[in-house]
Design an enzyme around this catalytic site. Structure first.
Site, PDB file in Angstrom:
ATOM      1  N   ARG A  61       0.847  -1.195   0.000  1.00 18.16           N
ATOM      2  CA  ARG A  61       0.000   0.000   0.000  1.00 18.16           C
ATOM      3  C   ARG A  61       0.880   1.242   0.000  1.00 18.16           C
ATOM      4  O   ARG A  61       1.838   1.330   0.771  1.00 18.16           O
ATOM      5  CB  ARG A  61      -0.855  -0.032   1.262  1.00 18.16           C
ATOM      6  CG  ARG A  61      -1.869   1.056   1.349  1.00 18.16           C
ATOM      7  CD  ARG A  61      -3.238   0.459   1.597  1.00 18.16           C
ATOM      8  NE  ARG A  61      -4.279   1.455   1.429  1.00 18.16           N
ATOM      9  CZ  ARG A  61      -4.933   2.013   2.462  1.00 18.16           C
ATOM     10  NH1 ARG A  61      -4.655   1.656   3.693  1.00 18.16           N
ATOM     11  NH2 ARG A  61      -5.870   2.910   2.231  1.00 18.16           N
ATOM     12  N   ILE A  62       0.546   2.207  -0.827  1.00 16.38           N
ATOM     13  CA  ILE A  62       1.314   3.447  -0.877  1.00 16.38           C
ATOM     14  C   ILE A  62       0.615   4.467   0.018  1.00 16.38           C
ATOM     15  O   ILE A  62      -0.529   4.841  -0.220  1.00 16.38           O
ATOM     16  CB  ILE A  62       1.427   3.963  -2.332  1.00 16.38           C
ATOM     17  CG1 ILE A  62       2.052   2.891  -3.238  1.00 16.38           C
ATOM     18  CG2 ILE A  62       2.249   5.252  -2.373  1.00 16.38           C
ATOM     19  CD1 ILE A  62       3.437   2.430  -2.849  1.00 16.38           C
ATOM     20  N   GLN A  75       9.599   9.634  -5.100  1.00 14.96           N
ATOM     21  CA  GLN A  75      10.708   8.728  -4.774  1.00 14.96           C
ATOM     22  C   GLN A  75      11.127   7.909  -5.989  1.00 14.96           C
ATOM     23  O   GLN A  75      12.307   7.755  -6.271  1.00 14.96           O
ATOM     24  CB  GLN A  75      10.297   7.768  -3.649  1.00 14.96           C
ATOM     25  CG  GLN A  75      10.288   8.401  -2.293  1.00 14.96           C
ATOM     26  CD  GLN A  75      11.677   8.844  -1.901  1.00 14.96           C
ATOM     27  OE1 GLN A  75      12.563   8.044  -1.692  1.00 14.96           O
ATOM     28  NE2 GLN A  75      11.879  10.139  -1.864  1.00 14.96           N
ATOM     29  N   GLU A  87      14.246   2.984  -2.518  1.00 17.13           N
ATOM     30  CA  GLU A  87      15.391   2.500  -3.287  1.00 17.13           C
ATOM     31  C   GLU A  87      15.033   1.696  -4.527  1.00 17.13           C
ATOM     32  O   GLU A  87      15.777   1.669  -5.502  1.00 17.13           O
ATOM     33  CB  GLU A  87      16.289   1.677  -2.353  1.00 17.13           C
ATOM     34  CG  GLU A  87      16.893   2.590  -1.306  1.00 17.13           C
ATOM     35  CD  GLU A  87      17.516   1.869  -0.127  1.00 17.13           C
ATOM     36  OE1 GLU A  87      18.726   1.676  -0.151  1.00 17.13           O
ATOM     37  OE2 GLU A  87      16.795   1.526   0.817  1.00 17.13           O
TER      38      GLU A  87
HETATM   39 MO1  MOS Z   1      19.747   3.850   1.871  1.00 16.17          MO
HETATM   40  S1  MOS Z   1      21.517   3.310   0.954  1.00 16.17           S
HETATM   41  O1  MOS Z   1      19.598   2.597   2.993  1.00 16.17           O
HETATM   42  O2  MOS Z   1      20.048   5.378   2.507  1.00 16.17           O
END
Ligand code: MOS
Length: 754
Positions: A638-639, A648, A715
């Site tokens: 869920r966002i 992001q 990430e």
């Molecule tokens: Mo990220 S490399 O865990 O800030």
């Protein structure tokens, strides 16, 4: 969750609650702070990468106007080593305290520190410090061969087996496979370049140390600095209210932090130390260089029978940072025979460290590139190759996925991109006189929770406060915490105060591993529930309260009002009224959630998934390559905030364009210096490099990770994108680039000519 989902602030695109503070300049970053009598420190950087300090002559520098001291090994005072504690405690990648010995192991290592009344005077003094060295040739060799390491190596995060994962007999299955691919992929050293430079301000008050710091983890920093100065933890306070991004470079303390604190101790004044951009290339981490051999064996129909992933990365002479390129390899595809193994090579460089998507990002560049090459070799659509090898469970751990919707990602991405119109032939697709290249790749990133504590207050003016000692590194954590508080208390977003970035608050998670949001949700919810329980008890015990004769369990709380369950919300009373009637300024509740990261025997494999579809345009006349279109689909549960979330992924894709085409840190073989240590020579992708980005989120809440089903998104957007770009480049130009970044020189070999 409120019965009326329309009222929920979860899953709605909420602008940043801290936005006005930032755009008006009122947000105080670490180096914005000033204190009476504050002095400025500038480190002296070693100009060799391997050798020993022979002589350090500070006489001229000490006599310069405004200079308070030149510190070095003989006069800095004690700085101790730190050791790791339980779980994610006491992490520090460069363990050697600054100035511990006279050995220089990498270029830019701090060898002295000038402190003066002004930054300019301190900087001038560093230039006047004369350092002579016994110098050896540095080893910054780019070709990586594994050093002779034991089977289990000690790393920053504990012991790791070099044979990371194995099943079946990968070597035999590869030998017998009817289709084989054996290629090596290289990724360069890359340096984090957050716009805000790292900074420490250190202030002593007797035996208490306060640090204003750029930190992605204030509690870890507190623990490490307490050890380095021989203090109880409670004597150290770390404050990080705003961070101009970090990408991992600010996760763990670097050697300038204890230097600032030691100088402040010696002089009895607050000391500010801000790194230069050049220093951040030398002493504040970077993504390790990797060399990854991938061997795939498959049937002619495209079913994988063997996967071997052997990688080597470089590290510094003393440190043990582990670049876990094999993180996703064992579970990403179904394959009966698999082997993942790594080696390490010591170099005279500052230590590598976590950089956005550490391990998986370079790892997936290699494995996803290999999948794309295999698809080309088999003349199978690369999407189809992935569908054919979709696993039913995590075959590395032999446990189910908590929630995996990789195939839905592929389907939606292909549809949004128009992938079905792809003509596999290299150089065959044209538009407006340009040659088009289309490529794709999959991605994955771990999802888990760190331990977290939080506190929620309900106050007599109808406001609420959410406190959690995590950080907002520009990703939107202030806003997420406000949303969580608003969701549970029914208080509008603009009446939720958020306190974070301070070790005097309940202990929050690091802003790392894309795990902050997933970690804080259960803690904040538990804290709010406890505050509400306290409120209900008050409602039944306050003389004159409308609920005086009720039992707490007859009452409920919803949308900011207390009411009798049986009577429904119509007769509800706002919590502020109940508090005022009881002469209470506030009720408070604390909440805590346990870690899932590092669980011994997890029941589920928790990861986020996604894919990128990329179009590049190729203009052979002028050897110009542009990324012209990117479609990204992410399955991250869920966002919580689609506006911050999209931002992001977009940012990560921009970084991926840089990774594929621009970014690399180059070390001078003569003196070991990172020679492009500035933003003019270290090229990152900027607006002009970036086309419109089309980001989609799937909506499959992952209830194994928290009540809202939210995994992380910081990430994953950078994973896989470089492989998608390089495959698009191959499709456009016929050039197979297996070393990043792709250079113009590589493209001059293109078979697709004017
Ligand atoms: Mo990220 S490399 O865990 O800030």
């Amino acid at each position: 969750m409120p019965e009326n989902a329309q009222m929920s602030v979860i899953g709605k695109p909420q602008p940043r609650v801290d936005g006005p503070l930032k755009v008006s300049g009122a947000a105080m970053y670490a180096s914005d702070h000033h204190f009476p009598g504050m002095l400025y420190a500038v480190p002296v950087e070693a100009t060799i990468a391997n050798g020993e300090i022979w002589q350090l002559d500070t006489a001229a520098a000490e006599k310069m106007p405004g200079v308070r001291a030149i510190f070095h090994r003989a006069n800095i005072g004690r700085i101790f080593r730190s050791v790791p504690g339980q779980g994610f405690e006491g992490i520090c990648i460069e363990r050697r305290p600054p100035f511990e010995d006279d050995v220089v192991r990498y270029y830019g290592q701090y060898v002295a520190l000038a402190v003066a009344d002004t930054f300019e005077a301190a900087k001038a003094a560093t230039d006047a410090v004369r350092v002579t060295y016994d110098q050896d040739k540095p080893n910054v060799e780019t070709d990586l061969k594994a050093d002779d390491d034991p089977e289990v190596v000690v790393t920053t995060y504990g012991p790791v087996r070099r044979l990371q994962s194995e099943r079946g007999d990968a070597v035999a299955a590869f030998a017998n496979a009817s289709v084989k691919l054996d290629q090596t992929y290289v990724t360069p050293a890359e340096t984090h370049n957050p716009i805000e430079l790292q900074a420490t301000i250190a202030i002593w008050d007797g035996a208490r140390l306060t640090l204003y710091e750029e930190s992605q983890g204030v509690f870890n920093m507190r623990g490490v600095l307490a050890q380095m100065f021989g203090l109880p933890k409670e004597n150290v306070r770390v404050i990080t209210k705003f961070v101009g991004s970090g990408f991992g470079s600010k996760l763990w303390p670097w050697t300038h932090c204890p230097l600032a604190a030691a100088a402040a101790r010696q002089l009895g004044k607050p000391v500010k130390l801000v790194l230069s951009r050049k220093m951040t290339f030398q002493t504040a981490g970077h993504r390790a260089r990797t060399q990854q051999r991938v061997r795939l064996g498959a049937t002619p129909e495209g079913k994988l029978v063997s996967l071997q992933h052997d990688y080597v990365y470089d590290r510094s002479v003393l440190d043990h940072y582990h670049e876990n390129c094999g993180e996703t390899t064992a579970f990403h595809y179904s394959v009966p025979n698999l082997r993942v193994e790594f080696g390490r090579a010591k170099r005279n460089i500052g230590t590598p460290s976590d950089m956005r998507g550490p391990g998986a990002v370079p790892g997936l560049y290699a494995t996803e590139s290999a999948m794309n090459e295999l698809a080309d070799e088999l003349k199978i659509d690369p999407v189809q190759l992935r569908v054919l090898n979709e696993p039913k469970i995590d075959e590395g751990l032999g446990i189910p996925f908590s929630s995996r919707h990789f195939l839905e990602c592929l389907e939606l991405g292909a549809e949004k991109f128009g992938w079905s119109k792809r003509n596999r032939e290299v150089g065959s697709m044209k538009r407006d006189g340009l040659t088009l290249g289309w490529g794709m790749a999959g991605c994955a990133w771990i999802a888990a929770r760190f331990p977290a504590e939080a506190n929620v207050e309900l106050r007599d003016d109808g406001t609420t406060r959410v406190a959690c000692g995590t950080q907002d590194i520009g990703t939107g954590t202030y806003t997420i915490l406000a949303q969580l508080g608003a969701e549970k208390t029914g208080v509008p977003l603009n009446k939720v105060e958020v306190a974070l970035g301070d070790t005097s608050l309940p202990e929050g998670p690091i802003s790392g591993g894309s795990m902050a949001t997933a970690s804080v949700i259960p803690a904040v919810f538990a804290a709010a529930d406890n505050a509400i329980t306290s409120l209900l008890s008050i409602a039944t015990t306050t003389p004159g309260s409308p609920f005086e004769r009720r039992k707490p369990d007859e009452l409920t709380f919803e949308g900011g009002r207390v009411f009798v369950k049986a009577n429904g919300p119509a007769g509800g009373v706002p919590f502020a009224d109940l508090l005022r009637r009881a002469n209470l300024r506030l009720v408070t509740g604390s909440g805590k959630s346990e870690a899932t990261v590092g669980e011994e025997k997890p029941k589920f494999s928790t990861h986020s998934f996604g894919c990128h579809f990329v179009e590049v345009t190729w203009q052979p006349e002028i050897a110009r390559l542009r990324v012209s279109r990117v479609v990204t689909v992410i399955d991250a549960g869920r966002i919580i905030n689609p506006l911050a979330g999209r931002n992001q992924i977009e940012g990560a894709v921009v970084m991926g364009i840089g990774m594929a085409l621009l970014e690399h840190t180059t070390y001078d073989p003569q003196n070991g210096a990172p020679i492009n240590s500035n933003l003019a020579d270290y090229i990152v992708a900027v607006n002009a490099d970036v086309p419109k980005l089309d980001v989609h989120f799937l909506d499959f809440p992952d209830k194994e990770i928290n009540q809202l089903g939210a995994r992380g998104i910081g990430e994953i957007g950078l994973a896989g994108i470089a492989a998608a770009i390089t495959s698009a480049v191959y499709h456009a130009t016929g050039v197979r680039a297996r070393e990043l970044p792709i250079r113009i020189e590589d493209l001059l070999n293109s078979s697709v000519l004017v």
